[in-house]
Write a protein that holds these residues in place. Structure first.
Motif, PDB file in Angstrom:
ATOM      1  N   LYS A 216       1.308  -0.877  -0.050  1.00  0.00           N
ATOM      2  CA  LYS A 216      -0.050   0.207   0.280  1.00  0.00           C
ATOM      3  C   LYS A 216       0.953   1.363  -0.123  1.00  0.00           C
ATOM      4  CE  LYS A 216      -3.662  -2.431   2.357  1.00  0.00           C
ATOM      5  NZ  LYS A 216      -4.508  -2.346   3.340  1.00  0.00           N
ATOM      6  N   ASN A 241       0.142   8.143 -10.104  1.00  0.00           N
ATOM      7  CA  ASN A 241       0.681   7.657 -11.979  1.00  0.00           C
ATOM      8  C   ASN A 241       2.063   7.519 -11.937  1.00  0.00           C
ATOM      9  OD1 ASN A 241      -1.069   7.139 -14.691  1.00  0.00           O
ATOM     10  ND2 ASN A 241       0.639   8.843 -14.839  1.00  0.00           N
ATOM     11  N   ILE A 244       3.127   4.363 -10.355  1.00  0.00           N
ATOM     12  CA  ILE A 244       2.524   3.149 -11.704  1.00  0.00           C
ATOM     13  C   ILE A 244       3.388   3.157 -12.541  1.00  0.00           C
ATOM     14  CG2 ILE A 244       0.830   2.179 -13.147  1.00  0.00           C
ATOM     15  CD1 ILE A 244      -1.186   3.728 -10.446  1.00  0.00           C
ATOM     16  N   THR A 252       3.302  -7.336 -15.736  1.00  0.00           N
ATOM     17  CA  THR A 252       1.559  -7.248 -15.330  1.00  0.00           C
ATOM     18  C   THR A 252       1.360  -9.000 -15.108  1.00  0.00           C
ATOM     19  OG1 THR A 252       0.918  -6.607 -17.445  1.00  0.00           O
ATOM     20  CG2 THR A 252       1.659  -5.235 -15.738  1.00  0.00           C
ATOM     21  N   HIS A 264       0.809  -6.665  -9.684  1.00  0.00           N
ATOM     22  CA  HIS A 264      -0.815  -6.319 -10.312  1.00  0.00           C
ATOM     23  C   HIS A 264      -0.630  -5.092 -10.141  1.00  0.00           C
ATOM     24  CE1 HIS A 264      -4.695  -7.196 -11.394  1.00  0.00           C
ATOM     25  NE2 HIS A 264      -4.384  -8.260 -10.995  1.00  0.00           N
ATOM     26  N   VAL A 265      -1.575  -3.703 -10.151  1.00  0.00           N
ATOM     27  CA  VAL A 265      -2.301  -2.638  -9.167  1.00  0.00           C
ATOM     28  C   VAL A 265      -3.691  -3.478  -9.076  1.00  0.00           C
ATOM     29  CG1 VAL A 265      -3.665  -0.010  -9.292  1.00  0.00           C
ATOM     30  CG2 VAL A 265      -0.556  -1.553 -10.355  1.00  0.00           C
ATOM     31  N   LEU A 268      -7.064   1.743  -6.847  1.00  0.00           N
ATOM     32  CA  LEU A 268      -6.596   3.592  -6.658  1.00  0.00           C
ATOM     33  C   LEU A 268      -7.220   4.021  -6.642  1.00  0.00           C
ATOM     34  CD1 LEU A 268      -4.557   4.837  -7.884  1.00  0.00           C
ATOM     35  CD2 LEU A 268      -5.552   5.052 -10.274  1.00  0.00           C
ATOM     36  N   VAL A 277      -2.347   3.358  -3.765  1.00  0.00           N
ATOM     37  CA  VAL A 277      -1.989   2.786  -4.753  1.00  0.00           C
ATOM     38  C   VAL A 277      -2.616   1.242  -3.862  1.00  0.00           C
ATOM     39  CG1 VAL A 277      -0.856   1.351  -6.745  1.00  0.00           C
ATOM     40  CG2 VAL A 277      -1.424   4.317  -6.706  1.00  0.00           C
ATOM     41  N   GLU A 278      -2.994   0.467  -4.303  1.00  0.00           N
ATOM     42  CA  GLU A 278      -2.547  -1.120  -3.537  1.00  0.00           C
ATOM     43  C   GLU A 278      -2.292  -2.202  -4.677  1.00  0.00           C
ATOM     44  OE1 GLU A 278      -5.794  -2.478  -1.205  1.00  0.00           O
ATOM     45  OE2 GLU A 278      -6.512  -0.522  -0.816  1.00  0.00           O
ATOM     46  N   LEU A 279      -1.158  -2.692  -4.513  1.00  0.00           N
ATOM     47  CA  LEU A 279      -0.471  -3.955  -5.586  1.00  0.00           C
ATOM     48  C   LEU A 279      -0.776  -4.723  -4.887  1.00  0.00           C
ATOM     49  CD1 LEU A 279       2.701  -2.984  -7.286  1.00  0.00           C
ATOM     50  CD2 LEU A 279       1.820  -1.207  -5.183  1.00  0.00           C
TER      51      LEU A 279
END
Length: 420
Positions: A216, A241, A244, A252, A264-265, A268, A277-279
């Motif tokens: 996060k 942005n 990312i 991805t 992998h996002v 958002l 942003v969480e990935l």
């Protein structure tokens, strides 16, 4: 096969969607409806030592019917469904003698399950498929696994001439949100090893999975009237942005396969003042996994350096947490448990498909908790969405594999042909 169909449908029509935002176990009370049903069903078919604890973990025992001392094995499945897509009001439909063409799931919404897009469908021409109505997921992940374990135990009870050692079964909540093994009592379960019935295509046998982490990243900003924002406004959404875009291109989920890892996002959100942003981070190789986590921190450091003078403090912060690790490390030292499952499949004329899991199961967590636990196919396809389906013949084959593993464990160990 009707018995399998009826059992499977009785499970999938119960809403068991889990909730990552909940702090309880299970994360949703509705999961307990199926948990209690499973406990009752295990008792009805003749299992012993059936328990359901306060957290919804269901366990049961099929006592050994051989005199020799043989290992205790286990079979595990989860009963929650993914929150990625609705699991409420599931309306499964049975398609008999599938003709290899398009299956209209929902005529009104023009939702079609087509082999032109989902080519695996052609593997099941002439078979019986269970599909959705196009408005929910099906829940074969992992209610196909539940069906297979309960049905296999029932078959062994009804056919006592088939030799087997002590078998333990376990059903868990919240696997889909990464918590399925959190409160699993490995000592109480008491198996030497186990198998999760949580794979996809017939023949899948997996003992490698991703190392996994979640991240996060929070970005701060400064809101100023846009008419007077020159040199003053900092739009946190644009910084998010930039973050990312700084992640490696082509890494991805939709652009990788096999042993290739990815970023992998998955979330958002934001405003000028704050964005998040969480990935998720995945890689089978531990060194590459560590490098991926380091890259996230390095990108954040570079962003902070860029805005240090203008913002006056760190404009971005990253929280990265490990979720689970590759079970390979724990399974390879006891590789006979994979060999056993492979032999069971070959004995049944099933071609083993040994490959890495591009994800995780309860088994990877359980393996690190002292219960080595490879993964076996459950038969479903297109999990977590409206195009999910499962061939009934695949469910039957998984039942047969469970029965054969049980038989081989007893006869192989008693004859000394299987190493422990």
């Amino acid at each position: 096969m009707q018995h399998l169909i009826d059992r499977f449908i009785s499970y999938v029509t119960i809403d068991t969607e889990s909730d990552a935002n909940s702090n309880t176990t299970p994360s949703t009370k509705k999961q307990l409806v199926l948990a209690n049903k499973l406990a009752d069903e295990l008792k009805t078919i003749g299992m012993t030592e059936v328990t359901i604890d306060k957290n919804g973990y269901v366990m049961g025992t099929l006592p050994s019917n051989v005199k020799e001392k043989v290992p205790t094995i286990g079979f595990v499945s989860h009963y929650d469904t993914s929150p990625d897509f609705s699991g409420a009001n599931v309306k499964p439909r049975v398609v008999k003698n599938y003709d290899g063409g398009d299956i209209v799931l929902n005529k009104k919404r023009n939702i079609v399950l087509s082999p032109s897009y989902f080519k695996d469908l052609l593997l099941y021409k002439g078979q019986t498929l269970i599909v959705t109505d196009g408005t929910t997921l099906l829940g074969a992940d992992d209610k196909a696994g539940l069906t297979e374990i309960v049905s296999a135990m029932e078959y062994l009870i009804q056919n006592p001439h088939i030799k087997h050692g002590k078998i333990r079964v376990g059903f868990t909540p919240d696997e889909e949100i990464g918590r399925g093994a959190d409160l699993f009592d490995v000592k109480k379960f008491g198996a030497d090893w186990a198998y999760t019935m949580d794979g996809s295509q017939v023949g899948e046998l997996e003992y490698e999975n991703f190392n996994a982490a979640g991240a996060k990243i929070t970005f701060k900003g400064k809101s100023v009237h846009p008419g007077y924002a020159k040199g003053k406004m900092i739009n946190s959404m644009l910084i998010a942005n930039d973050f990312i875009n700084a992640l490696p291109a082509g890494e991805t989920p939709q652009e990788t396969k096999g042993y290739e890892g990815f970023f992998h996002v998955v979330g958002l959100s934001g405003s000028i003042e704050e964005s998040k942003v969480e990935l998720i981070i995945r890689d089978h190789d531990m060194k590459k996994f560590e490098a991926r986590k380091k890259l996230v921190h390095d990108i954040v450091k570079n962003i902070n350096k860029k805005f240090a003078k203008q913002f006056g403090e760190d404009i971005a912060t990253a929280e990265v947490k490990d979720q689970y690790y590759n079970m390979r490390e724990k399974v390879v030292p006891v590789m006979h448990i994979v060999d056993l499952a492979e032999k069971a499949m070959k004995d049944l004329g099933i071609k083993p498909l040994i490959k890495p899991i591009r994800g995780g199961t309860d088994g990877c967590r359980l393996s690190y908790m002292g219960l080595p636990c490879p993964n076996i196919f459950a038969g479903g396809h297109n999990f977590h969405g409206k195009y999910e389906y499962v061939p009934v013949e695949s469910i039957q084959k998984a039942v047969d594999v469970i029965v054969r593993i049980a038989e081989l464990t007893a006869t192989g160990f008693s004859k000394g042909s299987v190493k422990k």
